[in-house]
Design a protein around this motif. Sequence first.
Motif, short mmCIF file in Angstrom:
data_model
loop_
_atom_site.label_atom_id
_atom_site.label_comp_id
_atom_site.label_asym_id
_atom_site.label_seq_id
_atom_site.Cartn_x
_atom_site.Cartn_y
_atom_site.Cartn_z
N ARG A 12 -4.50 -3.23 -35.62
CA ARG A 12 -5.86 -2.79 -35.93
C ARG A 12 -6.60 -2.28 -34.68
N TRP A 44 -8.58 -5.20 -48.60
CA TRP A 44 -9.21 -5.00 -47.30
C TRP A 44 -8.60 -3.76 -46.67
N LYS A 45 -9.45 -2.96 -45.99
CA LYS A 45 -8.90 -1.78 -45.33
C LYS A 45 -9.76 -1.40 -44.13
N TYR A 46 -9.17 -0.58 -43.27
CA TYR A 46 -9.95 0.01 -42.19
C TYR A 46 -9.58 1.49 -42.07
N ASP A 47 -10.62 2.31 -41.78
CA ASP A 47 -10.46 3.76 -41.68
C ASP A 47 -10.32 4.23 -40.24
N VAL A 64 -9.49 0.43 -54.76
CA VAL A 64 -8.21 0.89 -54.21
C VAL A 64 -7.17 0.97 -55.32
N ALA A 88 -4.45 -7.57 -50.29
CA ALA A 88 -4.80 -6.81 -51.49
C ALA A 88 -4.32 -7.59 -52.70
N PRO A 90 -6.22 5.56 -43.96
CA PRO A 90 -6.71 4.17 -43.84
C PRO A 90 -5.59 3.15 -44.08
N THR A 91 -5.74 2.00 -43.46
CA THR A 91 -4.73 0.95 -43.53
C THR A 91 -5.25 -0.27 -44.27
N THR A 92 -4.44 -0.79 -45.20
CA THR A 92 -4.65 -2.14 -45.72
C THR A 92 -3.73 -3.05 -44.92
N GLN A 111 1.52 1.25 -44.98
CA GLN A 111 0.10 1.61 -45.00
C GLN A 111 -0.68 0.67 -45.91
N PHE A 112 -0.04 0.22 -47.00
CA PHE A 112 -0.72 -0.65 -47.97
C PHE A 112 -0.11 -2.05 -47.89
#
Length: 309
Positions: free
Chosen positions: A48, A4-7, A21, A106, A60-62, A101-102
């Motif tokens: 978030r 899952w991520k958001y930009d 990813v 995931a 982007p962040t997971t 960041q990750f």
Amino acid sequence: MKAWKYDEYGSVDVLKLATDVAVPEIKDDQVLVKVVAAALNPVDYKRRLGYIKATDSPLPTTPGYDVAGVVVKVGSQVKGLKEGDEVYGDISEKALDGPKQFGTLAEYTAVEERLLALKPKNLDFIQAAALPLAIVTAYEGLERAKFSEGKTILVLNGAGGVGSFIIQLAKHVFGASKVAATSSTGKLELLKSLGADVAIDYTKENFEDLPDKYDVVYDAIGQPEKAVKAVNETGVAVSITGPIPPPGFSFVLTSDGSVLTKLNRYLESGKIKVIIDPKSPFPFDKVNEAFAYLESHRATGKVVIYPIP
């Protein structure tokens, strides 16, 4: 891998499930963990929403801090963990200052060995994932408040993820003489089952107006002005949600695998129980729904994601 991520910062709608990813590379002091379960915390949605953008890692962040899983690769300087070890921990040492960041939402996540502990033998991965950030926050706040045997404590939001651990740690690890806690009507019995001697229904009583005052008031909900009114002459209030007037202090936890290792015996003996929200676990493809539920403030205990592909 799937993650899952958001930009961009924003509501639940910015979360997207990606399938392409890259698996994180590990540094010398890190291990690669195959994520079996992950838990959500309020800091995940505050991050978030952009509340910590000044100190956040780049997009982007997971998302995800809490993990329970299996070590599949170890860095050259790793001493205590090996492939196949079942571990748990909070992967970001400083929750608000450059969190990874990750994150843990995931299939794989990279994390420093010192932030992990071996999973308690009697807990499954769902229970283990629910522990790290919340129980270390609870423990660190009690330590910073110099809580000790024979003292009294009032816990605000005793049925929440952190609050449920504060009650149990105060009672079973620190040796409190009296534990009081607040919740809504339907959760009063849960407070008592965790070890609270006094369960206060905040829908019917204002805790700050009651005659009893406490050595420590631990604010795990965000009522700092009221919290300090329940402190006795020599007592202190602790806040994990932001600034608080004197005699209070606030702090942000430091993730530490050695604290988890220290608490493992209380978990393995059954003295400390993990409270999982009845709607949990949410499957991996429903992470956005899990966030929406957590953000509704209706959760009891922890919101956990499982299985992760």
